[in-house]
Structure formats: structure tokens, C-alpha cells
Enzyme design. Structure first.
Site, PDB file in Angstrom:
ATOM      1  N   LYS A 115       2.209  -3.953   6.677  1.00 48.14           N
ATOM      2  CA  LYS A 115       2.612  -4.029   5.251  1.00 48.14           C
ATOM      3  C   LYS A 115       4.126  -3.885   5.141  1.00 48.14           C
ATOM      4  CE  LYS A 115      -1.487  -4.429   3.334  1.00 48.14           C
ATOM      5  NZ  LYS A 115      -1.891  -5.705   2.738  1.00 48.14           N
ATOM      6  N   TYR A 130      -1.642  -0.788  10.804  1.00 48.03           N
ATOM      7  CA  TYR A 130      -1.930  -1.465   9.524  1.00 48.03           C
ATOM      8  C   TYR A 130      -0.771  -1.281   8.550  1.00 48.03           C
ATOM      9  CZ  TYR A 130      -3.671  -1.670   4.723  1.00 48.03           C
ATOM     10  OH  TYR A 130      -3.799  -1.923   3.382  1.00 48.03           O
ATOM     11  N   SER A 158       0.831  -1.201   0.000  1.00 50.76           N
ATOM     12  CA  SER A 158       0.000   0.000   0.000  1.00 50.76           C
ATOM     13  C   SER A 158       0.864   1.249   0.000  1.00 50.76           C
ATOM     14  CB  SER A 158      -0.871  -0.033   1.258  1.00 50.76           C
ATOM     15  OG  SER A 158      -1.441   1.215   1.482  1.00 50.76           O
TER      16      SER A 158
HETATM   17  P1  NAD Z   1     -11.145  -6.972   1.206  1.00 46.40           P
HETATM   18  O1  NAD Z   1     -11.353  -6.979   2.671  1.00 46.40           O
HETATM   19  O2  NAD Z   1     -12.313  -6.730   0.331  1.00 46.40           O
HETATM   20  O3  NAD Z   1     -10.440  -8.337   0.753  1.00 46.40           O
HETATM   21  C1  NAD Z   1      -9.611  -9.067   1.622  1.00 46.40           C
HETATM   22  C2  NAD Z   1     -10.106 -10.504   1.619  1.00 46.40           C
HETATM   23  O4  NAD Z   1      -9.287 -11.272   2.519  1.00 46.40           O
HETATM   24  C3  NAD Z   1     -11.549 -10.646   2.117  1.00 46.40           C
HETATM   25  O5  NAD Z   1     -12.290 -11.380   1.164  1.00 46.40           O
HETATM   26  C4  NAD Z   1     -11.443 -11.403   3.441  1.00 46.40           C
HETATM   27  O6  NAD Z   1     -12.531 -12.247   3.676  1.00 46.40           O
HETATM   28  C5  NAD Z   1     -10.132 -12.161   3.244  1.00 46.40           C
HETATM   29  N1  NAD Z   1      -9.468 -12.481   4.495  1.00 46.40           N
HETATM   30  C6  NAD Z   1      -9.246 -11.681   5.566  1.00 46.40           C
HETATM   31  N2  NAD Z   1      -8.606 -12.359   6.526  1.00 46.40           N
HETATM   32  C7  NAD Z   1      -8.384 -13.614   6.055  1.00 46.40           C
HETATM   33  C8  NAD Z   1      -7.777 -14.777   6.598  1.00 46.40           C
HETATM   34  N3  NAD Z   1      -7.273 -14.791   7.822  1.00 46.40           N
HETATM   35  N4  NAD Z   1      -7.745 -15.893   5.851  1.00 46.40           N
HETATM   36  C9  NAD Z   1      -8.279 -15.899   4.602  1.00 46.40           C
HETATM   37  N5  NAD Z   1      -8.881 -14.835   4.047  1.00 46.40           N
HETATM   38  C10 NAD Z   1      -8.927 -13.700   4.774  1.00 46.40           C
HETATM   39  O7  NAD Z   1      -9.987  -5.904   0.910  1.00 46.40           O
HETATM   40  P2  NAD Z   1      -9.483  -5.283  -0.460  1.00 46.40           P
HETATM   41  O8  NAD Z   1      -9.840  -3.846  -0.459  1.00 46.40           O
HETATM   42  O9  NAD Z   1      -9.879  -6.137  -1.590  1.00 46.40           O
HETATM   43  O10 NAD Z   1      -7.912  -5.341  -0.206  1.00 46.40           O
HETATM   44  C11 NAD Z   1      -7.145  -6.446  -0.661  1.00 46.40           C
HETATM   45  C12 NAD Z   1      -5.708  -6.242  -0.229  1.00 46.40           C
HETATM   46  O11 NAD Z   1      -5.224  -5.000  -0.758  1.00 46.40           O
HETATM   47  C13 NAD Z   1      -5.496  -6.165   1.283  1.00 46.40           C
HETATM   48  O12 NAD Z   1      -4.303  -6.836   1.601  1.00 46.40           O
HETATM   49  C14 NAD Z   1      -5.354  -4.690   1.543  1.00 46.40           C
HETATM   50  O13 NAD Z   1      -4.557  -4.421   2.687  1.00 46.40           O
HETATM   51  C15 NAD Z   1      -4.661  -4.213   0.284  1.00 46.40           C
HETATM   52  N6  NAD Z   1      -4.891  -2.790  -0.009  1.00 46.40           N
HETATM   53  C16 NAD Z   1      -6.176  -2.337  -0.105  1.00 46.40           C
HETATM   54  C17 NAD Z   1      -6.403  -0.976  -0.342  1.00 46.40           C
HETATM   55  C18 NAD Z   1      -7.800  -0.438  -0.425  1.00 46.40           C
HETATM   56  O14 NAD Z   1      -7.973   0.789  -0.288  1.00 46.40           O
HETATM   57  N7  NAD Z   1      -8.827  -1.270  -0.673  1.00 46.40           N
HETATM   58  C19 NAD Z   1      -5.319  -0.100  -0.499  1.00 46.40           C
HETATM   59  C20 NAD Z   1      -4.025  -0.612  -0.413  1.00 46.40           C
HETATM   60  C21 NAD Z   1      -3.828  -1.971  -0.166  1.00 46.40           C
HETATM   61  N1  UFG Z   2     -12.170  11.447   3.692  1.00 43.00           N
HETATM   62  C1  UFG Z   2     -13.164  12.312   4.100  1.00 43.00           C
HETATM   63  N2  UFG Z   2     -14.297  11.764   4.597  1.00 43.00           N
HETATM   64  C2  UFG Z   2     -14.492  10.413   4.713  1.00 43.00           C
HETATM   65  C3  UFG Z   2     -13.463   9.545   4.302  1.00 43.00           C
HETATM   66  C4  UFG Z   2     -12.308  10.109   3.805  1.00 43.00           C
HETATM   67  O1  UFG Z   2     -13.030  13.520   4.008  1.00 43.00           O
HETATM   68  O2  UFG Z   2     -15.543   9.986   5.203  1.00 43.00           O
HETATM   69  C5  UFG Z   2     -10.945  12.033   3.102  1.00 43.00           C
HETATM   70  C6  UFG Z   2      -9.665  11.705   3.863  1.00 43.00           C
HETATM   71  O3  UFG Z   2      -9.431  12.640   4.873  1.00 43.00           O
HETATM   72  C7  UFG Z   2      -8.620  11.742   2.746  1.00 43.00           C
HETATM   73  C8  UFG Z   2      -9.398  11.245   1.518  1.00 43.00           C
HETATM   74  O4  UFG Z   2     -10.765  11.442   1.820  1.00 43.00           O
HETATM   75  O5  UFG Z   2      -8.213  13.046   2.510  1.00 43.00           O
HETATM   76  C9  UFG Z   2      -9.175   9.771   1.206  1.00 43.00           C
HETATM   77  O6  UFG Z   2      -9.432   9.013   2.382  1.00 43.00           O
HETATM   78  P1  UFG Z   2      -9.587   7.410   2.321  1.00 43.00           P
HETATM   79  O7  UFG Z   2      -9.915   6.958   3.700  1.00 43.00           O
HETATM   80  O8  UFG Z   2     -10.524   7.035   1.245  1.00 43.00           O
HETATM   81  O9  UFG Z   2      -8.149   6.935   1.857  1.00 43.00           O
HETATM   82  P2  UFG Z   2      -6.733   7.080   2.542  1.00 43.00           P
HETATM   83  O10 UFG Z   2      -5.839   7.766   1.547  1.00 43.00           O
HETATM   84  O11 UFG Z   2      -6.812   7.690   3.883  1.00 43.00           O
HETATM   85  O12 UFG Z   2      -6.286   5.569   2.744  1.00 43.00           O
HETATM   86  C10 UFG Z   2      -6.558   4.559   1.768  1.00 43.00           C
HETATM   87  C11 UFG Z   2      -6.752   3.226   2.475  1.00 43.00           C
HETATM   88  C12 UFG Z   2      -5.457   2.770   3.085  1.00 43.00           C
HETATM   89  C13 UFG Z   2      -4.422   2.742   2.018  1.00 43.00           C
HETATM   90  C14 UFG Z   2      -4.272   4.113   1.388  1.00 43.00           C
HETATM   91  C15 UFG Z   2      -3.262   4.104   0.286  1.00 43.00           C
HETATM   92  O13 UFG Z   2      -7.728   3.351   3.497  1.00 43.00           O
HETATM   93  O14 UFG Z   2      -5.625   1.471   3.589  1.00 43.00           O
HETATM   94  O15 UFG Z   2      -5.519   4.515   0.843  1.00 43.00           O
HETATM   95  O16 UFG Z   2      -3.551   3.110  -0.605  1.00 43.00           O
HETATM   96  F1  UFG Z   2      -3.256   2.367   2.582  1.00 43.00           F
END
Ligand code: NAD
Ligand code: UFG
Length: 382
Positions: free
Chosen positions: A196, A192, A168
Site C-alpha cells: 500500500k 501487505y 489502509s
Molecule cells: P475483497 O477481497 O473482498 O475485494 C477485493 C476484490 O479484488 C475481490 O473481489 C477480488 O476478486 C478482486 N481481485 C483480487 N485480485 C485481483 C486481480 N488480480 N484482478 C482483478 N481483481 C482482483 O477485499 P475488500 O475487503 O473489499 O478490500 C478492498 C480493498 O480495500 C483492498 O485493496 C484492500 O486492501 C483495501 N482495504 C481493505 C480493508 C479491510 O479490512 N477489508 C482495510 C483497509 C484496506
Molecule cells: N483479533 C482477535 N481475534 C481474532 C481477530 C482479531 O482478538 O480472531 C483482534 C486483533 O488482535 C486486533 C483486533 O481484533 O486487536 C482487530 O483485528 P483485525 O484483524 O480485525 O484488524 P486489524 O486492525 O489487525 O487489521 C485490519 C485489516 C488490515 C487493515 C487494518 C487497518 O486486516 O488489512 O485493519 O485498516 F490494514
């Protein structure tokens, strides 16, 4: 032995020949259908997708199936539903194989590798809520770090040494400079984010210890949007933490208004700026990364972002345009831990993988809205 070499005997049974890591279709010339000569065909692999029922996972599984790969999904469904995979199967015209296994069940993980024998792994499974990670740090370290360690042990035992890992942009922490480039130091500001970092460090050490490992560390920026069909999308449980899912729930009437966290940042309108990326572009980046590492080997770190930043209010207004109505919002205090601006330098992914994001912010919010309006309660029965 590289993956491409290891795969040749199996694929050549079906009439494919190997050449420098790519496979060329070998067909007799008197056949009554066109023969493609000299055109490299992709190596179709068997790919295990952990967390494949989740948001990014389900979109990636669909793209993998569409590209002709065989897909095995493992997920404990703790933050997802099997419905996503049923819909992926409808869209792809064929289903991935599904196994309900927990990352923390080492014996189950090992058994899964013995029974499925994947060529490569795309590892999405894990926990991702920043706030929750501060309250339950051990659960986050257990699931993300120890869970990934289990996965690596199971892979090692099954002789499967190609992995694409979901990292991330949060690992960059308080940015030293913008745009964010891969060579910057990691300095995550949340538990979190530190999970990572630990996983990245672990994989770097592993690659240094044994050059049979092929590893991609993908640092995602802010994934949003949904497949254009509106059949799969993001379905957060409880109150969404992230901006676009929250706006979508305001648009569909599930939330009264958006809280905008601060309007006194040094940005275009005072609200936070992020690099939003369409989830299908992100999924496509995984296909490119898995192809690349299995062909070239080694460990690689790539940002997956667009390189463009949008403020909270710009995203809100784009969403209003997509859904055709004004959406109420209130300016509230900054959210602790938020940075003012974050966007990627995505040039390494372009140079190495030939990958760049092609969908703009209007497409992202249009597709997100299409998913949300057709599925106001996500995958739950209406
Ligand atoms: P998500 O929660 O939709 O998907 C994660 C999946 O992992 C889920 O289906 C959940 O059931 C499964 N899971 C959780 N714990 C588990 C376990 N112990 N064993 C088996 N399965 C398990 O999340 P996502 O948004 O699709 O994110 C996927 C990956 O990308 C994550 O590793 C997350 O940290 C990373 N990531 C997400 C974002 C974002 O904003 N969505 C940003 C950066 C990185
Ligand atoms: N924000 C609001 N109101 C809300 C939610 C968010 O104003 O209800 C603002 C935040 O302050 C920020 C922007 O919208 O300025 C984006 O916020 P997000 O929570 O959507 O995203 P972040 O950049 O904070 O973090 C996300 C994921 C992290 C990931 C990161 C980089 O939550 O897990 O992007 O990939 F690590």
C-alpha cells in the site's frame, strides 16, 4: 482538461447545463412537472470499479448506482462471487456492467478502457491478507503494485486520470501518536502494508509529474457491517483473519469460540482497540472523494474512520447484544505485528469532503449479524 469540462458535451445532450464544475438542470418553464431552479445536481459519471464484486467494492457499487452513476465493474473473482453483483442489481433496480478481467492482464485492461471509456476509477482490486503477504510477498507485490501500475498505464492511454485508491491505516505502522493524522510518516509493519505504501508513493510521484491527474488516497480503518438489507456483506474464504467476521461465524455456529489475541495491552480491558467503521459509511466516503477530486483536481490523502476506538471485548459484547446470546471466547497470546490501539483523526475528510461516519458500533454489528444469519455460508448455496 478537468473531468467536469470533459463531461459537459455528453451530459448537455440530455438537457443539462454546466456551471463552475456543477451541472444545473435546464428545463423549459411550461412543463407540467416541477422545475428545480438554482439547485445544483451532481454530475453523473461513468465509474470503473476494480474489485467491485468484493466486500467494500460491492457496497460502493450499490451506493454509486443509487446516486445515479453509471458503473462498470472489473474483477477476476479470485476472492468474490458474481452473486454479490446480482444482489446489488436487485437492490439498486439496475445492474452494473461486469467484466471479468485480471489486473495483471495489461492488454485486457487496455481493451477494457477502450471499450468502456470511464470518467474515473475506484480501485479496490488487490490482495489484503497480512499473514499470507508474509508467505507470498512476490505475489502481493505483483498483484497490488504491478497490478496498479497496469491500471495506471491503461488509464493514461484512455485519457482517464481520476482515481480513488483503497489504502489502509496499516500504513501508519507503530503509531508515533494517537489519533492517527494523515501527515504522520508511513511505516507499515507487513508486506501487505508496504504494498500500500509503494502504491501511495507511486501515485504521489505521478501526481507531481502531471497535474492532469486527480487522485484520492483513502486510508480505511476497520471496515465492518453490511448493507442493512442483509443481502450483501463480507464473505471471507477460509478462516477469517479479522475480528468481526470471526465473531459472526462463532455466532452462526461455524466456529467454536473466538480467540482473543492478548489481554495485556495498555487499554480499557487489556484487549486491542480499533476504529471500526460501517462499510456503508466507507462506501459513502468514496462517492464524496470521487466527486471532490474530479471537481478540485490534485492529490489528497484522507483517513476514513469514525475517530472512536473499541476493544475486542467491547465489540464481542456488542455482537452478543445484537445476536441475543453469549459467545464463547478464549484469551490467547498476542498476534505478532498487532498494535495496542489504532484510531483515526477523521477531521480532514470532514473539512474537505463534508464526510463523517454516521453509524455507531451497535448498528455495525447489528447489520453484520443480519447479513451473517441470513447467509450463514456467505454467497455459497445454502
Ligand atoms: P475483497 O477481497 O473482498 O475485494 C477485493 C476484490 O479484488 C475481490 O473481489 C477480488 O476478486 C478482486 N481481485 C483480487 N485480485 C485481483 C486481480 N488480480 N484482478 C482483478 N481483481 C482482483 O477485499 P475488500 O475487503 O473489499 O478490500 C478492498 C480493498 O480495500 C483492498 O485493496 C484492500 O486492501 C483495501 N482495504 C481493505 C480493508 C479491510 O479490512 N477489508 C482495510 C483497509 C484496506
Ligand atoms: N483479533 C482477535 N481475534 C481474532 C481477530 C482479531 O482478538 O480472531 C483482534 C486483533 O488482535 C486486533 C483486533 O481484533 O486487536 C482487530 O483485528 P483485525 O484483524 O480485525 O484488524 P486489524 O486492525 O489487525 O487489521 C485490519 C485489516 C488490515 C487493515 C487494518 C487497518 O486486516 O488489512 O485493519 O485498516 F490494514
Amino acid at each position: 482538461m478537468s473531468l467536469a469540462t470533459r463531461r459537459v458535451p455528453r451530459t448537455s445532450m440530455h438537457g443539462w447545463g454546466a456551471s463552475g464544475g456543477l451541472l444545473f438542470k435546464v428545463l423549459p418553464l411550461n412543463l407540467p412537472y416541477p422545475v428545480r431552479t438554482g439547485v445544483p445536481e451532481r454530475i453523473n459519471m461513468k465509474i470503473l470499479v476494480t474489485g467491485g464484486a468484493g466486500y467494500i467494492g460491492s457496497h460502493t457499487v450499490l451506493e454509486l448506482l443509487n446516486a445515479g452513476h453509471e458503473v462498470v465493474v472489473m474483477d477476476n473473482l479470485s476472492n468474490s462471487s458474481e452473486t454479490s453483483l446480482q444482489r446489488v442489481a436487485e437492490l439498486a433496480g439496475r445492474a452494473p456492467e461486469f467484466h471479468n478481467v485480471d489486473l495483471l492482464d495489461l492488454a485486457g485492461m487496455k481493451e477494457l478502457f477502450v471499450s468502456t471509456q470511464p470518467d474515473a476509477v475506484i480501485h479496490f482490486a488487490g490482495l489484503k491478507a497480512v499473514g499470507e503477504s508474509a508467505e507470498k510477498p512476490l505475489w502481493y507485490y505483483q498483484t497490488n503494485v504491478a497490478g496498479t501500475l497496469n491500471l495506471i498505464y491503461a488509464m493514461e492511454e484512455a485519457n482517464c486520470r481520476s482515481i480513488v485508491f483503497s489504502s489502509s491505516a496499516t500504513v501508519y505502522g507503530e503509531p508515533e501518536s494517537m489519533p492517527l493524522v494523515e501527515k504522520l510518516n508511513m511505516d507499515a509493519q507487513s508486506c501487505y502494508g508496504r504494498t500500500k505504501e509503494h502504491i501511495e508513493d507511486m501515485l504521489v510521484d505521478l501526481a507531481a509529474s502531471d497535474d492532469r491527474w486527480n487522485i484520492a488516497l483513502l486510508r480505511y480503518f476497520n471496515p465492518v457491517g453490511a448493507h442493512e438489507s442483509g443481502r450483501i456483506g463480507e464473505d471471507p474464504s477460509g478462516i477469517p483473519n479479522n475480528l468481526v467476521p470471526f465473531i459472526a461465524q462463532v455466532a452462526v455456529g461455524r466456529r467454536e469460540h473466538l480467540n482473543v489475541f492478548g489481554n495485556d495491552y495498555p487499554t480499557v480491558d487489556g484487549t486491542g482497540v480499533r476504529d471500526y467503521i460501517h462499510v456503508v459509511d466507507l462506501a459513502d466516503g468514496h462517492l464524496k472523494a470521487v466527486d471532490y477530486i474530479t471537481e478540485h483536481g490534485g492529490l489528497h490523502t484522507w483517513n476514513l474512520g469514525t475517530g472512536n476506538g473499541y476493544s475486542v471485548l467491547e465489540v464481542l459484547h456488542a455482537f452478543e447484544k445484537a445476536c441475543g446470546k453469549e459467545l464463547p471466547y478464549k484469551i490467547v497470546a498476542r498476534r505478532p505485528g498487532d498494535v495496542a490501539v489504532s484510531y483515526a483523526d477523521p477531521s480532514s475528510a470532514l473539512a474537505d469532503l463534508g464526510w463523517s461516519a454516521s453509524r455507531d458500533i451497535d448498528t455495525m454489528v447489528r447489520d453484520h449479524w443480519n447479513w451473517q444469519k441470513n447467509n450463514p455460508n456467505g454467497y455459497e448455496e445454502q
